[in-house]
Design a protein around this motif. Structure first.
Motif, PDB file in Angstrom:
ATOM      1  N   LEU A  53       0.847  -0.995  -0.039  1.00 28.29           N
ATOM      2  CA  LEU A  53       0.006   0.000  -0.035  1.00 28.29           C
ATOM      3  C   LEU A  53       0.880   1.144   0.002  1.00 28.29           C
ATOM      4  O   LEU A  53       2.143   1.210   0.559  1.00 28.29           O
ATOM      5  N   SER A  54       0.406   2.199  -0.569  1.00 28.79           N
ATOM      6  CA  SER A  54       1.199   3.632  -0.742  1.00 28.79           C
ATOM      7  C   SER A  54       1.617   4.268   0.681  1.00 28.79           C
ATOM      8  O   SER A  54       2.309   4.997   0.797  1.00 28.79           O
ATOM      9  N   THR A  55       0.718   3.617   1.579  1.00 34.40           N
ATOM     10  CA  THR A  55       1.301   4.323   2.962  1.00 34.40           C
ATOM     11  C   THR A  55       2.545   3.645   3.446  1.00 34.40           C
ATOM     12  O   THR A  55       3.218   4.252   4.433  1.00 34.40           O
ATOM     13  N   SER A  56       2.941   2.741   2.732  1.00 33.13           N
ATOM     14  CA  SER A  56       4.533   2.169   2.769  1.00 33.13           C
ATOM     15  C   SER A  56       4.807   1.545   4.046  1.00 33.13           C
ATOM     16  O   SER A  56       3.996   1.251   4.956  1.00 33.13           O
ATOM     17  N   MET A  57       6.200   1.224   4.430  1.00 36.98           N
ATOM     18  CA  MET A  57       6.761   1.061   5.539  1.00 36.98           C
ATOM     19  C   MET A  57       6.722   1.868   6.757  1.00 36.98           C
ATOM     20  O   MET A  57       6.855   2.964   6.428  1.00 36.98           O
ATOM     21  N   PRO A  58       6.128   1.467   7.683  1.00 34.07           N
ATOM     22  CA  PRO A  58       6.163   2.489   9.049  1.00 34.07           C
ATOM     23  C   PRO A  58       7.528   2.539   9.557  1.00 34.07           C
ATOM     24  O   PRO A  58       8.013   1.954  10.653  1.00 34.07           O
ATOM     25  N   TYR A  59       8.171   3.545   8.974  1.00 35.98           N
ATOM     26  CA  TYR A  59       9.670   3.951   9.316  1.00 35.98           C
ATOM     27  C   TYR A  59       9.792   4.138  10.543  1.00 35.98           C
ATOM     28  O   TYR A  59      10.893   3.919  11.272  1.00 35.98           O
ATOM     29  N   ASP A  60       8.769   4.892  11.215  1.00 34.53           N
ATOM     30  CA  ASP A  60       9.024   5.403  12.850  1.00 34.53           C
ATOM     31  C   ASP A  60       8.898   4.258  13.653  1.00 34.53           C
ATOM     32  O   ASP A  60       9.852   4.200  14.532  1.00 34.53           O
ATOM     33  N   LEU A  61       8.501   2.931  13.222  1.00 36.51           N
ATOM     34  CA  LEU A  61       8.519   1.938  14.142  1.00 36.51           C
ATOM     35  C   LEU A  61       9.809   0.786  13.710  1.00 36.51           C
ATOM     36  O   LEU A  61      10.282  -0.005  14.626  1.00 36.51           O
ATOM     37  N   VAL A  62      10.242   1.058  12.495  1.00 33.62           N
ATOM     38  CA  VAL A  62      11.357  -0.168  11.998  1.00 33.62           C
ATOM     39  C   VAL A  62      12.776   0.420  11.899  1.00 33.62           C
ATOM     40  O   VAL A  62      13.501  -0.669  11.858  1.00 33.62           O
ATOM     41  N   LEU A  63      12.985   1.671  11.900  1.00 34.29           N
ATOM     42  CA  LEU A  63      14.219   1.861  11.731  1.00 34.29           C
ATOM     43  C   LEU A  63      15.301   1.175  12.840  1.00 34.29           C
ATOM     44  O   LEU A  63      16.326   1.020  12.382  1.00 34.29           O
ATOM     45  N   LYS A  64      14.952   1.398  13.977  1.00 33.69           N
ATOM     46  CA  LYS A  64      15.465   0.778  15.086  1.00 33.69           C
ATOM     47  C   LYS A  64      15.862  -0.590  14.817  1.00 33.69           C
ATOM     48  O   LYS A  64      16.953  -1.165  15.323  1.00 33.69           O
ATOM     49  N   HIS A  65      14.926  -1.259  14.080  1.00 33.21           N
ATOM     50  CA  HIS A  65      15.232  -2.680  13.666  1.00 33.21           C
ATOM     51  C   HIS A  65      16.047  -2.890  12.894  1.00 33.21           C
ATOM     52  O   HIS A  65      16.877  -4.068  12.797  1.00 33.21           O
ATOM     53  N   LEU A  66      16.130  -2.144  11.963  1.00 34.99           N
ATOM     54  CA  LEU A  66      17.126  -2.221  10.720  1.00 34.99           C
ATOM     55  C   LEU A  66      18.630  -1.983  11.016  1.00 34.99           C
ATOM     56  O   LEU A  66      19.391  -2.483  10.355  1.00 34.99           O
ATOM     57  N   VAL A  67      18.790  -1.520  12.097  1.00 36.61           N
ATOM     58  CA  VAL A  67      20.181  -1.272  12.768  1.00 36.61           C
ATOM     59  C   VAL A  67      20.606  -2.042  13.792  1.00 36.61           C
ATOM     60  O   VAL A  67      21.653  -1.804  14.609  1.00 36.61           O
ATOM     61  N   ASP A  68      19.665  -3.063  14.209  1.00 32.86           N
ATOM     62  CA  ASP A  68      19.843  -3.954  15.273  1.00 32.86           C
ATOM     63  C   ASP A  68      21.059  -4.717  14.899  1.00 32.86           C
ATOM     64  O   ASP A  68      21.481  -5.292  13.847  1.00 32.86           O
ATOM     65  N   PRO A  69      22.146  -4.587  16.037  1.00 31.84           N
ATOM     66  CA  PRO A  69      23.698  -5.423  15.612  1.00 31.84           C
ATOM     67  C   PRO A  69      23.223  -6.887  15.280  1.00 31.84           C
ATOM     68  O   PRO A  69      23.928  -7.711  14.607  1.00 31.84           O
ATOM     69  N   ASP A  70      22.082  -7.627  15.861  1.00 25.58           N
ATOM     70  CA  ASP A  70      21.646  -8.913  15.335  1.00 25.58           C
ATOM     71  C   ASP A  70      20.982  -8.947  14.096  1.00 25.58           C
ATOM     72  O   ASP A  70      19.787  -8.499  14.106  1.00 25.58           O
ATOM     73  N   LEU A  71      21.470  -9.095  12.810  1.00 22.88           N
ATOM     74  CA  LEU A  71      21.145  -8.857  11.588  1.00 22.88           C
ATOM     75  C   LEU A  71      19.503  -9.421  11.529  1.00 22.88           C
ATOM     76  O   LEU A  71      18.511  -8.956  10.944  1.00 22.88           O
TER      77      LEU A  71
END
Length: 373
Positions: free
Chosen positions: A203-221
Motif C-alpha cells: 500500500l502507498s502508506t508504505s513501511m512504517p519507518y518510525d517503527l522499523v528504523l531501530k530494527h534495521l540497525v539491530d546488531p543482530d541482523l
C-alpha cells in the motif's frame, strides 16, 4: 621529582584509558550498520514519499544511527539527505548533496547515486531500501520493461537492478510492490545476506519507518530484520477495511542454490506437460496490476509429484526465515501463503517468454522447460 614523576605516570594512565575508549568508540562506529534508502517518487507517489521521510525522522528520535536517503521527488530537485531526529511535519533532515534534473530510473544515474551513498557509509556494513513503484520482473505496456521505479515514464528493469545494486549488503529491502518473487529475488541473491520484500502489492502508506528504523540497525541482523517485518505486518494487520492488507517475507539468500537445484531435479525427473493455473492462489490483487504472481508452493503442490514437493518445501523452510500475511488483501482472501510468488505461463503472455527465459531463475530452476516461447 618523585611527585612530578607520579603526576606524569597518572597522566599517561589516563591517556591510555582515554585512548582505549576512543578505540572502542571507533570500533563501534565502524561496526554500526548504515541504512541507505533510494526513493523514486518523481511520480504520483510523491506525497507518500514525504510521509516516509517524516516517519524516518520520527524513527530517529532516541536512535544513534546513520540513515542516508536519496529522494527524487516530483516538483523538487533530487537530493541526498542525512536523516535527523524530528517530530514536526516539516522535513528537517540535512541535505548533503543536491543534483540537477535527472532521471532516477536511469541505471547509470542510479548506479552513481548508490556509489555515492556507499561512500558515506565508509567501511561500515550497510543495508539498502528501494522505495518506489514496482512490477516484479514483468513488462510494462508491452515494450518498456519495468521492475522498479517510474520517472516520467522511464523504468528500471530487473537486469539493470542487478548491475547497479552494490554487492556486500547486509540486507536489501523493497518498499515496493510484488518483488518477493523467485524471479526477482534469485536474480539479486548475491547482493545481500538477506532480502525483505512483499510478494503482493505494498500500500502507498508504505513501511512504517518510525517503527522499523531501530530494527534495521539491530546488531543482530536476522533478529532485526524479522522484527522489521513483524512491525510492518502488525501495523497493517491492526487497520480496518482495505487498509488491512499486507504480505511480507524475510529471505536468507544463502539457501537459493539449494532451492533452484531441487526444483531443477524435480522438473528434469518429471517434466511438466500440463500446467494447472486456474485454481492457484494469486498474490497480485490490484486489477490494474501487470504483476501476475502466484504462490510458489501452491504451484509446486498442484503441479509436481508429492515427494518432490516435500523436498522443495524443505528448501523453502530454510530460505524463508519469516513470513506473514493478513487474512485478506484488498478484501480478497489469502488462503495459501509460502512467502514467495512465481510466474505461471499462459498463452496470452507468450510474447514475453523469450525475455523470461533469460532470467537466471528460469535457467537454473528449469522453469524454462515449461515457459515455452
Amino acid at each position: 621529582m618523585v611527585f612530578r614523576l607520579f603526576v606524569v605516570l597518572c597522566m599517561l594512565f589516563v591517556i591510555s584509558l582515554t585512548s582505549c575508549n576512543d578505540k572502542k568508540d571507533i570500533v563501534n562506529e565502524q561496526d554500526s550498520r548504515v541504512v541507505l534508502v533510494y526513493i523514486g517518487a518523481n511520480n504520483n507517489l510523491v506525497s507518500d514519499a514525504y510521509n516516509s521521510l517524516n516517519a524516518m525522522e520520527e524513527g530517529m528520535v532516541g536512535l544513534d544511527a546513520d540513515v542516508y536517503v536519496y529522494a527524487a521527488l516530483a516538483g523538487a530537485t533530487p537530493k541526498i539527505y542525512k536523516i535527523v531526529a524530528d517530530q514536526s511535519p516539516e522535513i528537517k533532515s540535512t541535505v548533503v548533496k543536491s543534483y540537477g534534473d535527472q532521471d532516477s530510473a536511469n541505471p547509470m544515474v542510479m548506479k552513481q547515486i548508490l556509489l555515492t551513498m556507499k561512500e558515506y557509509a565508509g567501511g561500515r556494513p550497510s543495508g539498502l531500501v528501494l522505495w518506489s513503484h514496482a512490477t516484479n520482473w514483468l513488462p510494462n505496456v508491452g515494450v518498456k520493461l519495468m521492475s522498479f521505479n517510474e520517472d516520467r515514464g522511464n523504468k528500471t528493469e530487473l537486469r539493470d537492478l542487478e548491475t547497479v545494486i552494490p554487492s556486500g549488503l547486509d540486507f536489501l529491502m523493497f518498499d515496493a510492490c510484488s518483488m518477493a518473487s523467485v524471479e526477482v529475488l534469485y536474480q539479486l541473491r548475491d547482493k545481500a545476506k538477506y532480502t525483505i520484500a512483499s510478494p503482493a502489492e505494498v500500500l502507498s502508506t508504505s513501511m512504517p519507518y518510525d517503527l522499523v528504523l531501530k530494527h534495521l540497525v539491530d546488531p543482530d541482523l536476522e533478529r532485526g530484520l524479522k522484527s522489521t517485518a513483524s512491525a510492518y505486518f502488525n501495523f497493517y494487520n491492526q487497520l480496518m477495511g482495505l487498509y488491512q492488507s499486507a504480505t511480507i517475507s524475510v529471505v536468507n539468500n544463502a539457501y537459493w542454490s539449494d532451492l533452484a537445484n531441487n526444483v531443477h531435479i524435480a522438473l528434469t525427473k518429471s517434466p511438466l506437460t500440463t500446467i494447472y493455473r486456474d485454481n492457484l492462489q494469486r498474490l497480485d490483487f490490484d486489477d490494474k496490476s501487470l504483476s501476475a504472481g502466484f504462490d510458489f508452493l501452491d504451484f509446486v503442490n498442484q503441479n509436481m509429484l508429492p515427494a518432490d514437493g516435500e523436498t522443495i518445501r524443505s528448501s523453502v523452510s530454510k530460505l524463508i526465515v519469516y513470513k506473514a500475511n493478513t487474512r485478506t488483501f484488498l478484501s480478497r482472501p489469502i488462503l495459501k501463503f509460502s512467502g514467495l510468488s512465481c510466474y505461471v505461463p499462459n498463452d496470452l503472455n507468450k510474447w514475453i517468454h523469450p525475455y523470461y527465459n533469460t532470467l537466471q531463475w528460469a535457467k537454473d530452476s528449469g522453469f524454462n522447460s515449461f515457459v515455452r516461447e
